[in-house]
Write a protein that holds these residues in place. Structure first.
Motif, PDB file in Angstrom:
ATOM      1  N   VAL A   1      30.385 -10.192 -32.978  1.00 45.94           N
ATOM      2  CA  VAL A   1      29.608 -10.037 -34.202  1.00 45.94           C
ATOM      3  C   VAL A   1      28.753  -8.777 -34.098  1.00 45.94           C
ATOM      4  N   GLU A   2      28.712  -8.039 -35.185  1.00 44.87           N
ATOM      5  CA  GLU A   2      27.962  -6.789 -35.235  1.00 44.87           C
ATOM      6  C   GLU A   2      26.457  -7.041 -35.066  1.00 44.87           C
ATOM      7  N   GLY A   3      25.847  -6.405 -34.057  1.00 40.62           N
ATOM      8  CA  GLY A   3      24.408  -6.484 -33.854  1.00 40.62           C
ATOM      9  C   GLY A   3      23.901  -7.719 -33.142  1.00 40.62           C
ATOM     10  N   LEU A   4      24.776  -8.624 -32.738  1.00 39.08           N
ATOM     11  CA  LEU A   4      24.345  -9.839 -32.039  1.00 39.08           C
ATOM     12  C   LEU A   4      24.922  -9.871 -30.626  1.00 39.08           C
ATOM     13  N   ARG A   5      24.186 -10.535 -29.731  1.00 41.99           N
ATOM     14  CA  ARG A   5      24.603 -10.711 -28.331  1.00 41.99           C
ATOM     15  C   ARG A   5      24.925  -9.367 -27.680  1.00 41.99           C
ATOM     16  N   LEU A   6      23.981  -8.447 -27.776  1.00 43.44           N
ATOM     17  CA  LEU A   6      24.188  -7.120 -27.206  1.00 43.44           C
ATOM     18  C   LEU A   6      24.152  -7.183 -25.684  1.00 43.44           C
ATOM     19  N   VAL A   7      25.144  -6.565 -25.055  1.00 42.52           N
ATOM     20  CA  VAL A   7      25.219  -6.478 -23.604  1.00 42.52           C
ATOM     21  C   VAL A   7      25.126  -5.014 -23.201  1.00 42.52           C
ATOM     22  N   LYS A   8      24.589  -4.775 -22.019  1.00 43.29           N
ATOM     23  CA  LYS A   8      24.412  -3.399 -21.542  1.00 43.29           C
ATOM     24  C   LYS A   8      25.512  -3.046 -20.552  1.00 43.29           C
ATOM     25  N   ARG A   9      26.034  -1.852 -20.731  1.00 43.75           N
ATOM     26  CA  ARG A   9      27.090  -1.348 -19.855  1.00 43.75           C
ATOM     27  C   ARG A   9      26.595  -0.043 -19.248  1.00 43.75           C
ATOM     28  N   HIS A  10      26.584   0.032 -17.917  1.00 42.56           N
ATOM     29  CA  HIS A  10      26.119   1.224 -17.228  1.00 42.56           C
ATOM     30  C   HIS A  10      27.318   2.131 -16.947  1.00 42.56           C
ATOM     31  N   LEU A  11      27.255   3.359 -17.443  1.00 38.35           N
ATOM     32  CA  LEU A  11      28.349   4.304 -17.263  1.00 38.35           C
ATOM     33  C   LEU A  11      27.917   5.465 -16.373  1.00 38.35           C
TER      34      LEU A  11
ATOM     35  N   GLU B   1      21.328 -17.046 -29.203  1.00 40.07           N
ATOM     36  CA  GLU B   1      21.126 -16.135 -30.330  1.00 40.07           C
ATOM     37  C   GLU B   1      20.577 -16.830 -31.569  1.00 40.07           C
ATOM     38  N   ARG B   2      20.446 -18.162 -31.534  1.00 41.89           N
ATOM     39  CA  ARG B   2      19.955 -18.899 -32.693  1.00 41.89           C
ATOM     40  C   ARG B   2      18.455 -18.685 -32.847  1.00 41.89           C
ATOM     41  N   SER B   3      17.990 -18.585 -34.092  1.00 41.29           N
ATOM     42  CA  SER B   3      16.575 -18.419 -34.366  1.00 41.29           C
ATOM     43  C   SER B   3      16.146 -19.483 -35.365  1.00 41.29           C
ATOM     44  N   GLU B   4      15.126 -20.271 -35.017  1.00 40.93           N
ATOM     45  CA  GLU B   4      14.663 -21.340 -35.906  1.00 40.93           C
ATOM     46  C   GLU B   4      13.689 -20.828 -36.960  1.00 40.93           C
ATOM     47  N   LYS B   5      12.893 -19.812 -36.630  1.00 41.43           N
ATOM     48  CA  LYS B   5      11.868 -19.342 -37.556  1.00 41.43           C
ATOM     49  C   LYS B   5      12.467 -18.574 -38.730  1.00 41.43           C
ATOM     50  N   THR B   6      13.304 -17.616 -38.444  1.00 39.87           N
ATOM     51  CA  THR B   6      13.937 -16.834 -39.508  1.00 39.87           C
ATOM     52  C   THR B   6      15.447 -16.812 -39.277  1.00 39.87           C
ATOM     53  N   PRO B   7      16.152 -17.787 -39.808  1.00 43.31           N
ATOM     54  CA  PRO B   7      17.588 -17.880 -39.527  1.00 43.31           C
ATOM     55  C   PRO B   7      18.402 -16.716 -40.085  1.00 43.31           C
ATOM     56  N   ALA B   8      17.915 -16.046 -41.119  1.00 44.85           N
ATOM     57  CA  ALA B   8      18.686 -14.952 -41.700  1.00 44.85           C
ATOM     58  C   ALA B   8      18.773 -13.747 -40.770  1.00 44.85           C
ATOM     59  N   THR B   9      17.885 -13.658 -39.765  1.00 48.13           N
ATOM     60  CA  THR B   9      17.934 -12.517 -38.850  1.00 48.13           C
ATOM     61  C   THR B   9      19.116 -12.607 -37.897  1.00 48.13           C
ATOM     62  N   LYS B  10      19.652 -13.780 -37.694  1.00 50.68           N
ATOM     63  CA  LYS B  10      20.780 -13.945 -36.784  1.00 50.68           C
ATOM     64  C   LYS B  10      22.091 -14.016 -37.549  1.00 50.68           C
ATOM     65  N   ARG B  11      22.259 -13.109 -38.482  1.00 57.23           N
ATOM     66  CA  ARG B  11      23.497 -13.002 -39.248  1.00 57.23           C
ATOM     67  C   ARG B  11      24.138 -11.654 -38.965  1.00 57.23           C
ATOM     68  N   GLY B  12      25.438 -11.598 -39.130  1.00 60.23           N
ATOM     69  CA  GLY B  12      26.146 -10.341 -38.926  1.00 60.23           C
ATOM     70  C   GLY B  12      27.582 -10.449 -39.387  1.00 60.23           C
ATOM     71  N   LYS B  13      28.261  -9.318 -39.391  1.00 62.65           N
ATOM     72  CA  LYS B  13      29.664  -9.278 -39.792  1.00 62.65           C
ATOM     73  C   LYS B  13      30.548  -9.425 -38.565  1.00 62.65           C
ATOM     74  N   VAL B  14      31.664 -10.108 -38.744  1.00 61.30           N
ATOM     75  CA  VAL B  14      32.617 -10.324 -37.666  1.00 61.30           C
ATOM     76  C   VAL B  14      33.398  -9.029 -37.434  1.00 61.30           C
ATOM     77  N   LEU B  15      33.399  -8.566 -36.184  1.00 60.66           N
ATOM     78  CA  LEU B  15      34.142  -7.369 -35.817  1.00 60.66           C
ATOM     79  C   LEU B  15      35.510  -7.704 -35.240  1.00 60.66           C
ATOM     80  N   LYS B  16      35.575  -8.805 -34.483  1.00 58.60           N
ATOM     81  CA  LYS B  16      36.813  -9.160 -33.797  1.00 58.60           C
ATOM     82  C   LYS B  16      36.833 -10.661 -33.534  1.00 58.60           C
ATOM     83  N   VAL B  17      37.998 -11.287 -33.681  1.00 62.66           N
ATOM     84  CA  VAL B  17      38.155 -12.713 -33.408  1.00 62.66           C
ATOM     85  C   VAL B  17      39.210 -12.873 -32.319  1.00 62.66           C
ATOM     86  N   ASP B  18      38.855 -13.555 -31.229  1.00 63.43           N
ATOM     87  CA  ASP B  18      39.783 -13.842 -30.142  1.00 63.43           C
ATOM     88  C   ASP B  18      40.096 -15.336 -30.179  1.00 63.43           C
ATOM     89  N   ARG B  19      41.201 -15.697 -30.795  1.00 65.64           N
ATOM     90  CA  ARG B  19      41.572 -17.107 -30.986  1.00 65.64           C
ATOM     91  C   ARG B  19      41.902 -17.794 -29.661  1.00 65.64           C
TER      92      ARG B  19
END
Length: 109
Positions: A42-52, A17-35
């Motif tokens: 993170v909101e909007g990052l690492r999107l996965v698809k779920r088939h229902l 998910e890291r971007s070297e050209k525009t690092p600000a695009t890979k920012r987001g708010k934390v939704l949940k932390v699993d210690r």
């Protein structure tokens, strides 16, 4: 005290998910932390698809995108003052603990 909390703005510093050209695009708010697993959602990052399948609970079915998890070691908190990803320090102020930016010494909380 925890150094990463729900609601913090973070930036991805390593991994797919890291971007070297525009690092600000890979920012987001934390939704949940699993210690225990060492992962963060993170909101909007690492999107996965779920088939229902169509069911009475979800009559439309289809493909749903939801945020996946990212390793805690791959993200850093973004300081609001200097607008850079930074390490976080903890400072005792009386009975409470406050988080601060190690680069510009501004309080994060």
């Amino acid at each position: 005290m925890q150094k990463l909390k729900v609601g913090d703005t973070i930036q991805v510093i390593s991994g797919a998910e890291r971007s070297e050209k525009t690092p600000a695009t890979k920012r987001g708010k934390v939704l949940k932390v699993d210690r225990e697993a060492g992962r963060v959602t993170v909101e909007g990052l690492r999107l996965v698809k779920r088939h229902l399948r169509k069911t009475p609970q979800s009559p439309e079915g289809g493909i749903i995108e939801k945020p996946g998890t990212i390793a805690l070691s791959s993200v850093q908190v973004v300081c609001a003052k200097c607008d850079k990803p930074t390490r976080v320090g903890i400072r005792k102020e009386g009975e409470s603990s406050k988080r601060f930016c190690k680069q510009c010494d501004a309080l994060i909380d």
